[in-house]
Design an enzyme around this catalytic site. Sequence first.
Site, PDB file in Angstrom:
ATOM      1  N   THR A  34       0.832  -1.206   0.000  1.00 41.21           N
ATOM      2  CA  THR A  34       0.000   0.000   0.000  1.00 41.21           C
ATOM      3  C   THR A  34       0.869   1.259   0.000  1.00 41.21           C
ATOM      4  O   THR A  34       1.922   1.311   0.621  1.00 41.21           O
ATOM      5  CB  THR A  34      -0.934   0.013   1.218  1.00 41.21           C
ATOM      6  OG1 THR A  34      -0.167  -0.279   2.395  1.00 41.21           O
ATOM      7  CG2 THR A  34      -2.027  -1.030   1.064  1.00 41.21           C
ATOM      8  N   ASP A  65       7.847  -5.559   7.848  1.00 42.89           N
ATOM      9  CA  ASP A  65       7.053  -4.329   7.784  1.00 42.89           C
ATOM     10  C   ASP A  65       7.947  -3.146   7.423  1.00 42.89           C
ATOM     11  O   ASP A  65       7.715  -2.017   7.849  1.00 42.89           O
ATOM     12  CB  ASP A  65       6.302  -4.074   9.105  1.00 42.89           C
ATOM     13  CG  ASP A  65       5.246  -2.982   8.981  1.00 42.89           C
ATOM     14  OD1 ASP A  65       4.846  -2.680   7.844  1.00 42.89           O
ATOM     15  OD2 ASP A  65       4.851  -2.420  10.017  1.00 42.89           O
ATOM     16  N   VAL A  82       0.516   5.249  15.924  1.00 42.51           N
ATOM     17  CA  VAL A  82       0.727   3.871  16.373  1.00 42.51           C
ATOM     18  C   VAL A  82       1.474   3.807  17.703  1.00 42.51           C
ATOM     19  O   VAL A  82       1.143   2.999  18.575  1.00 42.51           O
ATOM     20  CB  VAL A  82       1.422   3.031  15.278  1.00 42.51           C
ATOM     21  CG1 VAL A  82       2.844   3.505  15.023  1.00 42.51           C
ATOM     22  CG2 VAL A  82       1.442   1.560  15.656  1.00 42.51           C
ATOM     23  N   CYS A  96      -5.134  -1.462  20.090  1.00 42.06           N
ATOM     24  CA  CYS A  96      -5.746  -0.148  20.304  1.00 42.06           C
ATOM     25  C   CYS A  96      -5.637   0.322  21.760  1.00 42.06           C
ATOM     26  O   CYS A  96      -5.341   1.479  22.019  1.00 42.06           O
ATOM     27  CB  CYS A  96      -7.225  -0.167  19.920  1.00 42.06           C
ATOM     28  SG  CYS A  96      -7.509  -0.245  18.150  1.00 42.06           S
ATOM     29  N   MET A 109     -15.273   1.614  18.608  1.00 38.52           N
ATOM     30  CA  MET A 109     -15.161   0.338  19.306  1.00 38.52           C
ATOM     31  C   MET A 109     -16.222  -0.607  18.737  1.00 38.52           C
ATOM     32  O   MET A 109     -17.357  -0.629  19.196  1.00 38.52           O
ATOM     33  CB  MET A 109     -15.341   0.552  20.817  1.00 38.52           C
ATOM     34  CG  MET A 109     -15.416  -0.729  21.647  1.00 38.52           C
ATOM     35  SD  MET A 109     -13.982  -1.806  21.468  1.00 38.52           S
ATOM     36  CE  MET A 109     -14.663  -3.373  22.046  1.00 38.52           C
TER      37      MET A 109
HETATM   38 CA    CA Z   1       2.746  -1.684   7.714  1.00 40.58          CA
END
Ligand code: CA
Length: 710
Positions: free
Chosen positions: A262, A327, A569, A635, A675
Site C-alpha cells: 500500500t 514491515d 501507532v 488499540c 469500538m
Molecule cells: Ca505496515
Amino acid sequence: MGIRKKFDRLGAASTYGRRVAFALLAAFGVASCTRASTEQADSAGWPVIGGAYGETFYSPLDQITEANIERLGLAWYADLDTDRGQEANPIVVDGVIYVSTAWSKVYAYDAKTGEQVWRFDPEVPGEKGFDACCDVANRGVAAAGGKVFVGALDGRLIALDAKTGAVVWTAQTFDPKTPYTITGAPRIAKDKVIIGNGGAEYGVRGYVTAYDVETGEKAWRFYTVPGDPAAGPDGEASDAVMKEKAAPSWFGEWYKYGGGGTVWDAIVYDKDFDQILIGVGNGSPWNYRIRSDGKGDNLFLSSIVALDADSGAYKWHYQETPAESWDFTATQPIILADIAIDGEPRKVAMQAPKNGFFYVIDRSNGELATLPQPFVSVNWARGIDPKTGRPIVNEEAKWSAGNDENFVARPGAYGAHSWHPMAYSPDTGLVYIPTQDHMFGYQDEPGFRYHLGDWNLGNASPTNVGPASVEERQQAIDTVSASITAFDPVEQRTVWRVQHDGIGYGGILATGGNLIFQGEPNGMFSAYKASDGKKLWSFDGQSGAIAAAASYEIDGEQYVAVLAGFGGVVGIFSPYVKDPYVRPNGRLLVFKLDGTASLPHYEPPVVPFNPPAEEAPSSQVSLGAGLYAGHCMRCHGASAWSAGVIPDLRRSAILSSPEAWEQVVLHGGLSAQGMVGFGDKLSQEDAEAIRLYVGEQARAAEAVLAHTAE
Ligand code: CA
C-alpha cells in the site's frame, strides 16, 4: 559544500527575493493553484505539504532566528474537537491556512488572525476506525484550481471549494467495507490529484489512483503488486509492468492475502522528469514463507516507483528491501532536491525508510547516487551491496524460512523512521531525520490462518506482547530511544544527534533562520540550532505534536504553525511512551515573534482504577491475557496500559459490570466511537475472561499506586 550550496539555494539571499523564488517554485509544483492576487493578503511560504515543490520541509524565511527565538510566542491557536492523533502538515494558500485532522475533517482559518473560515466533516462512520492500524489520522490536504482535496478514512477523495468548504465532487477510491483506509495526503500533479491507501496489516492489494482535478473523473490507476493470475489483467496503467516485471517475482498464493504494497504516505510529483514518485509499503502478510513460498523479490513491495505523470505508466523502480518481511515499508516521505555529488549537480530523491538505511536515488534512472549507510543501529542486514544495490541480509533475520527462532530486529516494525516528516536544509546541506531506535520480534507462525478484517501478519513472536509490570515497562522504555539525526546525504554519515527518551517524537521543520522545530510526546514543542542541534526554545502545547510544522509569512511577519495532538501507532500501542496521561483535544498552534496569546490551564483528569470487587481465578485471567493480546492490545495498549489516546480499560466505568462489558465488547455498544462489537470473533466466555484479565491489571496498578503513596 560550496557547489552544493550554489545549486540548492533558491537564487536570492534576501527574504523578499527568496519569497519570489519560492512562489515561482510553488507555482510550478501546483500548476493551477490560485496564487495571491493584488487584493489578497501578502502571504507566502507553504502552499503544499512540505512547503514547496520537492517537499523539503524547509522554509527559507529567516525573520525568526537563533538570535531572537526567545521572543517567539503564541500568535493564536484553534481548538479541535477530538483527542486522537494529529499528523497533518498545514498548507497556506492566499492567506488561508488549511489543515486536516483526525477523522479526516478539514478546517480553514485566516492564517494571520486564526478566525475560522469554514470547517468540513466528512462524517466517517466510527466503526471504520477499526480498520485503521495506526490511529484515525490524516496527514494533510492539497490545493489546486480553487479547491482543497482530502482523502477520507473510508476511501472517499473529496474536493472542497477552497472559499466555502462546500463539496465540489467526491470519488470513492475503494469499497469502504474492505479493510482499506486513507490516512495520507492527496498530491497534485498538473491537472490530476493522486491518492493511495493503507491496510497491508489486514491483507489488501495496494494501488494509487489519479483523478481529474476539475471533475473527479478517474484518469488512471497503478497497482503496486500483481493480482490473482486467474483473473487476468486489471485493465489499468500497471498491466504491462505487472506482467513483465512484477508477476515473475511472486510465488504461492499471495493474491489470497492481497500481497500488500500500500502507498499510504509518500507520493511526490517530480516536475524535472514529469513523473510521480510513490513509496510502496510492506508485504501482506509480513511472513514471506506464507506470502510467496519464501521465493522471489516480490516487486514492488518496499520500493520507490516512478510513474509517468500523464498516463501512470511505469518508468523505473528501486526496491529497497527485496522479499520484505519486517514491515519495512518504503512509504516514508520522499524529498526531491538538486545536490552536488563529486562536484556534479544531481537531481535526486532522498528517503530514510523504515529499514534504517538512507537512500539517495538519481531521479533520471532510479539508480543509487550514493551508497546507502545506516542512520540508526541495524542488525537485520550488514550493508548494501554496491554492485547490486541490494541489502546483504543476515541469515538469522530470515525469520520465516521455516525455523522456529524468534528474531529480534533493530530497527523493527515501527521503523527507524516512519511517516513523521524529515527536513532538508540547503543552508546546512543536512537532512534532519526524526529517528526511532527500537527492537521488534519476528517468529514464524506455522498454523497461520487468514481472517478477513483482522491483522494478518503470520508473525507469532512473543517479544511484542508488551511489558506486564511497572519495572518491565521501564526496562522496555530503556531499550528504545528517539533522536533528531542530522545526516549528510552526500557523505552518508551522521553529523550530530539530539537524543530523546522513549519514542513518539514529531516530524521536523527546518528554516532559513538556522532553526529546526520538533514536537515531543509530553506536549513540548521545541526549536534547535540547525547547524549543531543546540536546544534554544520550548513551548508547552499540553498535547504532544507528532506532526511537522509549517512556516509562512503574512504582511511582513513570519509564522510557525503546528498541530498538537498525540497519538498514532506509538501513542496507541503505548509501551514506549514515557509519561502516559490524558491529554486535551488537539489544537492548531501558530507562533510569531512577540506573540502574546496563551493556552488555558490544563490539568489532566485523575480517573481512578476500577477493579472488580472479587479477585478472578488465574485460569480465566491467563485466558483473558491471551485474548486481550490478540484482539484488544493494538488499540488499548500493551498490558491494558493506555497512553491516554484510546481509553484505559483499567479505569473503565463498566469494568465491574459483566452485562455492560458484554454489551460493548460483543454487541458494539460504542461502535460510533470506533469500538466495534467483537461478537463474530469472541464468545461470551471470551469477553468475560478479558474483563477479568483487565480487572486484575487494574488491581495490580492500584496496588502499585498504594505502594508509591506509602
Ligand atoms: Ca505496515
